[in-house]
Design a protein around this motif. Structure first.
Motif, PDB file in Angstrom:
ATOM      1  N   PHE A   1      58.847  78.830 -94.825  1.00  0.00           N
ATOM      2  CA  PHE A   1      58.035  79.108 -96.012  1.00  0.00           C
ATOM      3  C   PHE A   1      56.549  78.970 -95.703  1.00  0.00           C
ATOM      4  O   PHE A   1      56.120  78.020 -95.044  1.00  0.00           O
ATOM      5  CB  PHE A   1      58.431  78.156 -97.152  1.00  0.00           C
ATOM      6  N   ASN A   2      55.773  79.936 -96.181  1.00  0.00           N
ATOM      7  CA  ASN A   2      54.331  79.924 -95.933  1.00  0.00           C
ATOM      8  C   ASN A   2      53.631  80.697 -97.035  1.00  0.00           C
ATOM      9  O   ASN A   2      54.254  81.439 -97.797  1.00  0.00           O
ATOM     10  CB  ASN A   2      54.007  80.519 -94.551  1.00  0.00           C
ATOM     11  N   ASN A   3      52.334  80.527 -97.116  1.00  0.00           N
ATOM     12  CA  ASN A   3      51.546  81.206 -98.148  1.00  0.00           C
ATOM     13  C   ASN A   3      50.658  82.277 -97.535  1.00  0.00           C
ATOM     14  O   ASN A   3      50.076  82.092 -96.464  1.00  0.00           O
ATOM     15  CB  ASN A   3      50.656  80.204 -98.891  1.00  0.00           C
ATOM     16  N   LYS A   4      50.567  83.399 -98.232  1.00  0.00           N
ATOM     17  CA  LYS A   4      49.628  84.457 -97.879  1.00  0.00           C
ATOM     18  C   LYS A   4      48.971  84.934 -99.175  1.00  0.00           C
ATOM     19  O   LYS A   4      49.485  85.830 -99.857  1.00  0.00           O
ATOM     20  CB  LYS A   4      50.356  85.635 -97.186  1.00  0.00           C
ATOM     21  N   THR A   5      47.860  84.310 -99.525  1.00  0.00           N
ATOM     22  CA  THR A   5      47.183  84.676-100.766  1.00  0.00           C
ATOM     23  C   THR A   5      46.783  86.145-100.725  1.00  0.00           C
ATOM     24  O   THR A   5      46.234  86.630 -99.734  1.00  0.00           O
ATOM     25  CB  THR A   5      45.949  83.792-100.979  1.00  0.00           C
TER      26      THR A   5
ATOM     27  N   GLU B   1      50.535  85.198 -88.226  1.00  0.00           N
ATOM     28  CA  GLU B   1      51.441  84.103 -88.538  1.00  0.00           C
ATOM     29  C   GLU B   1      52.873  84.538 -88.853  1.00  0.00           C
ATOM     30  O   GLU B   1      53.786  83.719 -88.806  1.00  0.00           O
ATOM     31  CB  GLU B   1      50.879  83.290 -89.708  1.00  0.00           C
ATOM     32  N   ILE B   2      53.070  85.812 -89.166  1.00  0.00           N
ATOM     33  CA  ILE B   2      54.420  86.291 -89.489  1.00  0.00           C
ATOM     34  C   ILE B   2      54.867  87.372 -88.516  1.00  0.00           C
ATOM     35  O   ILE B   2      55.925  87.274 -87.891  1.00  0.00           O
ATOM     36  CB  ILE B   2      54.493  86.821 -90.938  1.00  0.00           C
ATOM     37  N   TRP B   3      54.060  88.416 -88.363  1.00  0.00           N
ATOM     38  CA  TRP B   3      54.506  89.585 -87.606  1.00  0.00           C
ATOM     39  C   TRP B   3      54.344  89.460 -86.094  1.00  0.00           C
ATOM     40  O   TRP B   3      55.080  90.101 -85.347  1.00  0.00           O
ATOM     41  CB  TRP B   3      53.741  90.831 -88.080  1.00  0.00           C
TER      42      TRP B   3
END
Length: 840
Positions: free
Chosen positions: A485-489, A830-832
């Protein structure tokens, strides 16, 4: 509005200029004024088959668009060649919505051609702005979700990430909204009526997509258990590619939209028997899939069509992604090193089951290997905290439309639940909540759970939203896999929402701090010292007034209302939903009106309330609120006692191109959702970027906006998430607020008595009942008094123009965090695991 017909003298002048243009050297992609003029002349003659005597404004628009598109083509081809040669990791963004708006001006800006094209057309006696107005909005989305996807495509190309968008080419996008006696009436939006200058059909890449049928289980010659999906109904997915240019670079990425086509145009045997209707029945059934954005799903047929739409575009896209990979790779070893697939909300979540089906059934991969790859490539972005918005499909419906996928979902679920139980990290209650299948009388497939289980990353779209995902919506999954779980505003592109939408302000900013802010919005911080410069504040106010004049001209033409440019332009434009609380805004307006009527000496700061919103066709309460806004406006705007003090405007058919006029003109941005209900919001960012001050709750990205701009430059009101939870725990009784607040009682009594619906005194009783007897689910009454007090602070601040200007400038200066460029960098890093791949 189309430009007026040209006079004979004007046509003669244009004819001579066009003749001279055609004598210029023919350079297909040169960007100087002469070459653009020649390209325009050529396309008017050879693409539109028109001359200066027969050409319409629409013909001239197409000629300009084709000239611009020509200058994208070589870059487009070079971009794809670069990606193949470098064998770089590619990002695939799957979204059921892409609310692109108009493309011409955006492409002119990103290619650096706006000024040159304006000059080229001026030399022919034409105005670029007149031709820009001819382009229809590509309304392939409903609101923030689709507009965010469009911003992301712009940022991906500008930052030079290898990326593709995938969606549906809806023949009819979001409906056109008419108002009849204040009620919303939906009309088909025929955005493709005259064609689309930007798309390239690719029939050679058609994809077969299957529905219905049954499965056959068998053992192959190697003794392996296999499954066939047979007796299906086949539809073809035909891709249409749209180029997406990066800002001032050579990258042109691709948005690929799929259109459903019948596998056979008609049944020849039926045709020969004279049964013409039966002959084309299959064609009509097939092509319905891409006919309309969000068909009404209140019926079983509507739900089935929604599921077909989602699977259709996912199946086409997965097929395309795998084909592209296999062009340069012999197997799926290392697939996750070359492919990242982002699911934009739950709509494309069926992609998890589809990729498993293709791997296992078509490419004969072992389940374990296929699942390992699958969980390595998917990322899931959640966009809602509303349980009713997390898609669920009845098991019976899902199994009838996609029988093989239901088997795969069951197998994914069985293995997952076995894994959870074996880990000892969850009790049976948590196991039941995490199951993809919701048990009960009407068993359902939970698509959000499928997306979480099948993805390596799950992100929210604002810091508060992500925290609520962890602690509430997906708390069982977070306890199991906290690392996922992470945030991407969210963010918005400053190219469209400042550079294009507010050119005077953009030009002034560039003159003061240079042009770097266009691709590095953090540079806007350099405006902060100018907030204390009296001359800059004066220029800033002049630009705001010019933007208010433009919006006022639209209101005069569309609504017949003359606006006071010195009044506060208080704006709430967004999708109409009860949780967004347009109703709370209206309750405040009614309070203001009643107060003026009761006390003629009361002289509030003049304010113009501007609304723009569409309600889902089947959403009764949302349509009631639109009617209420218009009915209140009808009374307020025609009452001489309040004239010059307050006015109410509802802008019909709110869309991207209208938004580009609204945001720069706003003084106040209404972001007043119930705390804990809005995932993020992006309108709040566009308002801030254009110098509007936020009136808002601590909800969604409002929290981060307030942190960035400073509490003193933000108008805060309302209950917090924690206070909302405590109020509900104690037991919320809206009647207590009604009885104890004289102003609130007067407002609701006015609605109940028919003061704003004299011919139908009970018209708005359902709204009052929802507040008092329906539990006021979004706490409008609980926040009413705080909202009134906040609006008084707004009025007092506006009385000091220098203070207001300083606050507004600081909002612009501190908007850099909310650029979609920042958001995309975070996704990529951070994701891809994607890296920029510049195109030479």
């Amino acid at each position: 509005m189309p430009p007026p017909p040209k006079s004979t003298a004007g046509r003669s002048e244009e004819a001579r200029a066009l003749a001279r243009a055609r004598e210029l050297p023919n350079s297909r992609t040169a960007t100087d004024v002469d070459s653009l003029r020649r390209a325009f002349a050529d396309h008017l003659q050879y693409s539109q088959a028109k001359d200066e005597h027969t050409a319409t404004a629409l013909d001239r628009y197409f000629a300009v668009a084709y000239a611009v598109r020509d200058r994208m083509m070589r870059r487009w081809v070079q971009t794809q060649q670069t990606y193949y040669r470098s064998d770089t990791k590619r990002v695939y963004y799957l979204s059921l919505e892409f609310l692109m708006g108009k493309a011409l001006e955006n492409n002119l800006i990103n290619l650096g051609l706006r000024d040159s094209m304006r000059d080229a057309l001026a030399s022919l006696g034409l105005e670029l702005d007149d031709l820009l107005a001819q382009e229809p909005d590509a309304g392939l989305g409903n609101g923030g979700l689709g507009r965010l996807a469009a911003c992301f495509l712009d940022s991906l190309a500008t930052l030079q990430y290898p990326a593709y968008g995938y969606g549906i080419r809806y023949e009819f996008g979001i409906f056109d909204q008419e108002l009849r006696n204040g009620w919303q009436v939906e009309r088909p939006e025929e955005w493709l009526r005259f064609g689309n200058a930007w798309e390239i059909p690719r029939p050679e890449y058609e994809v077969p997509v299957h529905f219905f049928g049954r499965t056959e289980h068998f053992v192959d010659e190697h003794g392996k258990h296999r499954v066939r999906w047979v007796d299906t109904r086949k539809v073809l997915g035909m891709p249409y590619d749209t180029p997406v240019a990066g800002y001032h670079n050579h990258t042109v990425n691709t948005l690929r939209l799929w259109r459903a086509r019948a596998s056979e145009e008609f049944d020849l045997s039926d045709f020969n028997r004279g049964d013409y209707i039966a002959a084309v029945e299959e064609k009509n059934l097939s092509e319905t899939i891409s006919k309309v954005l969000y068909p009404n799903d209140l019926t079983v047929m509507g739900k089935e069509l929604r599921l077909q739409q989602q699977y259709f575009f996912v199946a086409c896209s997965i097929h395309d992604i795998l084909n592209r990979h296999l062009k340069t790779h012999e197997s799926f070893d290392g697939f996750a090193d070359k492919v990242a697939i982002q699911l934009n909300d739950t709509h494309p979540a069926i992609a998890v089951a589809e990729l498993m089906r293709v791997f296992v059934d078509q490419y004969d991969l072992e389940w374990e290997k296929a699942w390992e790859i699958c969980r390595s490539v998917f990322g899931y972005t959640n966009h809602t905290l509303l349980p009713e918005a997390l898609e669920r499909w009845q098991v019976e419906l899902f199994g009838r439309v996609l029988p093989r996928h239901l088997e795969i979902v069951y197998e994914i679920n069985r293995r997952f639940l076995d894994e959870v139980r074996a880990s000892g990290k969850a009790d049976e209650g948590a196991v039941a909540r995490m199951s993809i299948i919701e048990e009960g009388p009407g068993r359902q497939v939970r698509m959000a759970n499928l997306a979480v289980i099948g993805s390596r990353s799950v992100n929210g779209v604002a810091a508060l939203h992500t925290e609520l995902l962890k602690t509430e919506l997906f708390h069982d999954f977070h306890a199991l896999w906290p690392e996922r779980f992470n945030n991407k505003t969210n963010g918005v592109t400053p190219r469209r929402w400042l550079l294009a939408a507010n050119p005077e302000l953009a030009r002034t900013i560039t003159e003061c701090i240079g042009p770097q802010w266009v691709t590095d919005a953090d540079e806007l911080r350099r405006l902060e010292p100018l907030a204390d410069d009296a001359d800059f504040r004066r220029v800033f106010r002049e630009i705001k007034r010019q933007n208010k004049e433009r919006l006022a001209a639209i209101v005069k033409a569309e609504n017949g209302i003359t606006l006071d440019l010195d009044s506060i332009f208080d704006v709430q434009v967004k999708r109409l939903h009860e949780y967004k609380r347009q109703l709370l805004n209206v309750l405040h307006i009614v309070h203001q009106y009643l107060r003026i009527k009761a006390d003629p000496a009361y002289a509030p700061v003049p304010r113009t309330y501007v609304f723009g919103a569409k309600a889902a066709p089947g959403y009764f309460m949302a349509k009631q609120i639109i009617k209420l806004i218009n009915s209140v406006g009808e009374v307020v705007n025609h009452d001489l006692d309040v004239r010059g003090r307050i006015a109410v405007v509802f802008l019909k058919n709110y869309r991207v191109s209208l938004a580009e006029r609204v945001f720069p003109a706003a003084d106040v941005s209404e972001q007043i959702s119930t705390a804990g209900k809005e995932a993020s919001g992006t309108g709040n960012m566009k308002f801030q970027m254009n110098g509007a001050l936020t009136v808002g709750t601590l909800d969604g990205a409002n929290v981060e906006i307030r942190e960035e701009v400073g509490a003193e430059n933000f108008f805060l009101f309302g209950l917090t998430v924690e206070q909302v939870a405590e109020l509900r725990r104690r037991g919320y009784n809206p009647w207590e607020y009604y009885r104890n607040d004289r102003d609130l009682k007067a407002v609701l009594d006015a609605l109940s008595s028919g003061r704003f619906s004299p011919g139908e005194p009970r018209l708005f009783q359902p709204i009052v009942d929802s507040l008092l007897n329906g539990g006021d689910p979004y706490l409008c009454l609980a926040d009413f008094r705080s909202y009134l007090e906040c609006q008084e602070r707004v009025s007092q601040a506006y009385l000091d123009p220098e203070r207001w200007s300083r606050m507004a400038i600081l909002n612009v200066a501190r908007s850099g965090k909310f650029s979609s460029d920042r958001t995309i960098r975070e996704y990529a890093e951070e994701i891809w695991g994607a890296t920029p791949t510049p195109v030479a």
